[in-house]
Design an enzyme around this catalytic site. Structure first.
Site, PDB file in Angstrom:
ATOM      1  N   CYS A   1      -1.383 -15.304   9.395  1.00 50.92           N
ATOM      2  CA  CYS A   1      -1.762 -14.606   8.148  1.00 50.92           C
ATOM      3  C   CYS A   1      -3.096 -14.415   7.962  1.00 50.92           C
ATOM      4  CB  CYS A   1      -0.966 -15.193   6.835  1.00 50.92           C
ATOM      5  SG  CYS A   1      -1.702 -16.916   6.672  1.00 50.92           S
ATOM      6  N   ASP A   2      -3.542 -13.739   6.787  1.00 50.91           N
ATOM      7  CA  ASP A   2      -4.867 -12.884   6.732  1.00 50.91           C
ATOM      8  C   ASP A   2      -6.011 -13.842   6.818  1.00 50.91           C
ATOM      9  OD1 ASP A   2      -3.287 -10.944   5.995  1.00 50.91           O
ATOM     10  OD2 ASP A   2      -4.221 -10.447   4.066  1.00 50.91           O
ATOM     11  N   LYS A   3      -6.093 -15.243   6.165  1.00 51.27           N
ATOM     12  CA  LYS A   3      -7.491 -15.809   6.436  1.00 51.27           C
ATOM     13  C   LYS A   3      -7.192 -16.702   7.285  1.00 51.27           C
ATOM     14  CE  LYS A   3      -7.903 -14.013   2.425  1.00 51.27           C
ATOM     15  NZ  LYS A   3      -6.594 -13.248   2.592  1.00 51.27           N
TER      16      LYS A   3
ATOM     17  N   SER B   1      -5.959  -5.841  -1.109  1.00 49.45           N
ATOM     18  CA  SER B   1      -4.929  -6.095  -0.052  1.00 49.45           C
ATOM     19  C   SER B   1      -5.335  -4.677   0.985  1.00 49.45           C
ATOM     20  CB  SER B   1      -3.649  -5.937  -0.306  1.00 49.45           C
ATOM     21  OG  SER B   1      -2.634  -5.727   0.763  1.00 49.45           O
TER      22      SER B   1
ATOM     23  N   GLU C   1      -6.607 -10.684  -4.741  1.00 50.33           N
ATOM     24  CA  GLU C   1      -6.300  -9.474  -4.177  1.00 50.33           C
ATOM     25  C   GLU C   1      -5.560  -8.656  -5.448  1.00 50.33           C
ATOM     26  OE1 GLU C   1      -4.197  -9.506  -0.670  1.00 50.33           O
ATOM     27  OE2 GLU C   1      -6.117  -9.741   0.717  1.00 50.33           O
TER      28      GLU C   1
ATOM     29  N   CYS D   1       4.638 -15.120   8.180  1.00 51.10           N
ATOM     30  CA  CYS D   1       3.368 -14.841   8.762  1.00 51.10           C
ATOM     31  C   CYS D   1       3.146 -15.785  10.043  1.00 51.10           C
ATOM     32  CB  CYS D   1       2.293 -14.499   8.151  1.00 51.10           C
ATOM     33  SG  CYS D   1       2.470 -13.430   6.706  1.00 51.10           S
TER      34      CYS D   1
ATOM     35  N   ASP E   1      -0.755 -14.429   0.936  1.00 52.02           N
ATOM     36  CA  ASP E   1      -1.051 -13.620   0.156  1.00 52.02           C
ATOM     37  C   ASP E   1       0.209 -12.716  -0.539  1.00 52.02           C
ATOM     38  OD1 ASP E   1      -3.470 -14.284   1.167  1.00 52.02           O
ATOM     39  OD2 ASP E   1      -4.458 -12.457   1.379  1.00 52.02           O
TER      40      ASP E   1
ATOM     41  N   CYS F   1       2.452  -9.130   7.963  1.00 50.56           N
ATOM     42  CA  CYS F   1       2.469  -7.687   7.350  1.00 50.56           C
ATOM     43  C   CYS F   1       2.284  -6.560   8.657  1.00 50.56           C
ATOM     44  CB  CYS F   1       1.671  -7.535   6.371  1.00 50.56           C
ATOM     45  SG  CYS F   1       1.902  -8.627   4.850  1.00 50.56           S
TER      46      CYS F   1
END
Length: 557
Positions: free
Chosen positions: A125-127, A473, A447, A52, A84, A197
């Site tokens: 990435c996500d966070k 997720s 998640e 990511c 994640d 992702c």
């Protein structure tokens, strides 16, 4: 009144008394001329453990070149990130949401410690994405957020695949529908290089949401991580931050209640991740904006689902980019009067001006016209009831069951539920209740993609439901209610559910109830005992003591 481009740094490096500071800077390659220019932080979260953010160091060089060629002095700052996808289903997943706070805090410390005048924050990435916006609002110095971009899809047996396919293949394998050899071939193919992702999971949802808020340049996020144009995005962002700094455009000028409402509409229109609720509540908190969990339901109910994007739809982020990108989505929502086009953005133009030159690829089927919407309302729904007095979040793509009643199957942690799925212990109609996974109880609000994907792989996703005080997720699909609040760790009603209690999910009436009366709830609460914390020292213990309810964004301040 003009804005001083060196409003912070001159106190750090100007004057005879600041010679020691200048000496240190010179030891790592800066000279006197560099230190007379605005100092611009280029923060990123490169880490050598996942795809990511793997391109961040390279992108940072392009951003810094843009800054240096536009009259600024760039300085690189690095922080951490947690995958994640790698940690999913393990104790390590508890680190993910905690990392959001740590990333924001560490960038804040660097910004204050080095008196930076402005910032470009590279996120992946996500966070890292909400963390970047949170710290931008907190610092309120001129800032641009740049998303490093999506991973390209892999190819397996002639079809495009993403990490979602791998998670769901685990369930197929456990059900005997996929060989171990095929599973290995799929895992080898699904992630071909750098990037987040690939579908409208949390990373792409939040990245595109930040464009609609205005803190990221419009049109930048859907450009893929390995696309040659990403270098141009990075370089132009470096140039742009110098204009933002010269004009004194501050994050809190951009991050407003109206711009956040645009961001919610973006997520709703594209079937985005439920995590957008948690993260926008946190961003609003940092910006001093009053945002309520019910706002998401109101806006989603008024916003049509027009993005045919995975996991609920057919296409991935790079398909969206080829179709016309975020500008095309904005243009279509503006045409239907579904967003506010007058909000300012980092470029100095309004959202409407930024999207005016959208170019739609002829025949594209990724972003639809409003009159041809997949569904007249968006994908985000907030349920409340005697099982979730503060609310919970559910994502609907348009084809799910709207009402489900079934017996509760109680699991005190995610691993127990996963084991039950893999051992074929879940029956059609069941409601899996996974608790003690909330912000405090986990801690860190894991998640549940491993469980939900395994249910899909086992062919149960259209006949069971799942609810948790943890999260889902962005790749999750099926009838799944997350962020149930208050959480079990503080004695929320989810802690009181017993095996075989009837659970009622009623989406049309926005209700999540347990089929017992108030007296029984009161009686059970009197007998309830709080669990011993999972961590008694260190970062997880500190987080658990300070974190708020999911209904308030799980913030720690």
């Amino acid at each position: 009144m003009s804005f001083d481009p060196r409003h912070k740094s001159k106190k750090l490096v100007d004057g005879p008394e600041r010679a020691p500071a200048r000496s240190y800077f010179k030891s790592v390659g800066y000279n006197s001329a560099d230190l007379k220019k605005p100092l611009v932080m280029v923060a990123h979260s490169w880490i050598g453990t996942m795809p990511c953010n793997f391109s961040h160091r390279e992108l940072a060089q392009d951003v810094m070149a843009g800054i240096a060629n536009s009259g600024g002095t760039p300085m690189e700052v690095n922080t951490i990130s947690i995958s994640d996808g790698i940690s999913m289903g393990t104790e390590g997943m508890k680190a993910s949401l905690v990392s959001r706070e740590l990333i924001a805090d560490s960038i804040e410390l660097s910004a204050v410690g080095y008196s930076f005048d402005a910032a470009v924050i590279i996120v992946g990435c996500d966070k890292t994405i909400p963390a970047g916006a949170m710290v931008a609002a907190r610092l309120n110095i001129p800032t641009i957020i740049v998303y490093s971009g999506s991973i390209a899809p892999g190819n397996f047996k002639g079809h495009d695949v993403t990490i979602q396919d791998v998670f769901e293949a685990v369930g197929q394998h456990s059900a005997g529908n996929l060989s171990e050899k095929e599973l290995t071939e799929l895992e080898d193919a699904a992630c071909p290089g750098a990037g987040s992702c690939g579908a409208q999971y949390t990373a792409n949802t939040m990245a595109t949401v930040l464009e609609f808020i205005g803190i990221s340049p419009m049109g930048s996020s859907t450009v893929g991580a390995t696309d040659k144009r990403k270098k141009d995005v990075a370089y132009e962002s470096g140039k742009l931050i110098m204009d933002v700094l010269a004009n004194g455009i501050l994050p809190r000028d951009i991050i407003t209640k109206e711009s956040i409402k645009n961001g919610i509409a973006c997520a709703a229109a594209t079937g985005g991740s439920t995590n957008v609720v948690l993260h926008l509540l946190a961003i609003a908190h940092e910006a001093g904006i009053r945002l309520d969990i019910d706002d998401f339901d109101k806006i989603s109910s008024a916003t049509p689902l027009i993005g045919d994007l995975r996991p609920g739809g057919k296409y991935v982020a790079l398909d969206w980019d080829n179709a016309g990108g975020t500008k095309l989505l904005a243009q279509k929502l503006l045409a239907g009067n579904k967003i506010n086009g007058d909000i300012p953005t980092v470029t100095g133009k309004t959202l409407a001006e930024e999207s005016a030159d959208a170019q739609e690829t002829k025949g594209q089927k990724v972003i639809l016209d409003i009159q041809n919407a997949i569904k007249p309302t968006g994908g985000l729904v907030i349920l409340k009831g005697n099982l979730a007095p503060e609310g919970c979040v559910i994502k609907v793509a348009g084809h799910e069951r709207l009402i489900h009643k079934g017996p509760a199957r109680i699991f005190e942690k995610e691993e127990d539920a996963m084991q039950a799925v893999l051992e074929n212990q879940i029956d059609k109609g069941d409601v899996l209740v996974i608790r003690n996974e909330g912000p405090k109880g986990g801690p860190g609000m894991r998640e549940m993609l491993s469980v939900t994907a395994a249910l899909v792989g086992a062919g149960l996703d259209d006949s069971v439901a799942l609810l948790t005080d943890g999260r889902f997720s962005g790749a999750t699909r099926g009838l799944m209610a997350g962020h149930v609040a208050p959480e079990a760790a503080v004695g929320g009603p989810i802690a009181l559910v017993e095996e075989k209690d009837e659970i009622i999910l009623d989406i049309p009436n926005r209700k999540l109830d347990i089929g017992i009366d108030n007296q029984e709830i009161i009686s059970r609460r009197k007998k309830w005992e709080q669990n011993k914390p999972n961590y008694e020292r260190g970062v997880f213990a500190k987080y658990a003591k300070n974190v708020s309810s999911a209904a308030k964004g799980a913030v720690t301040s």
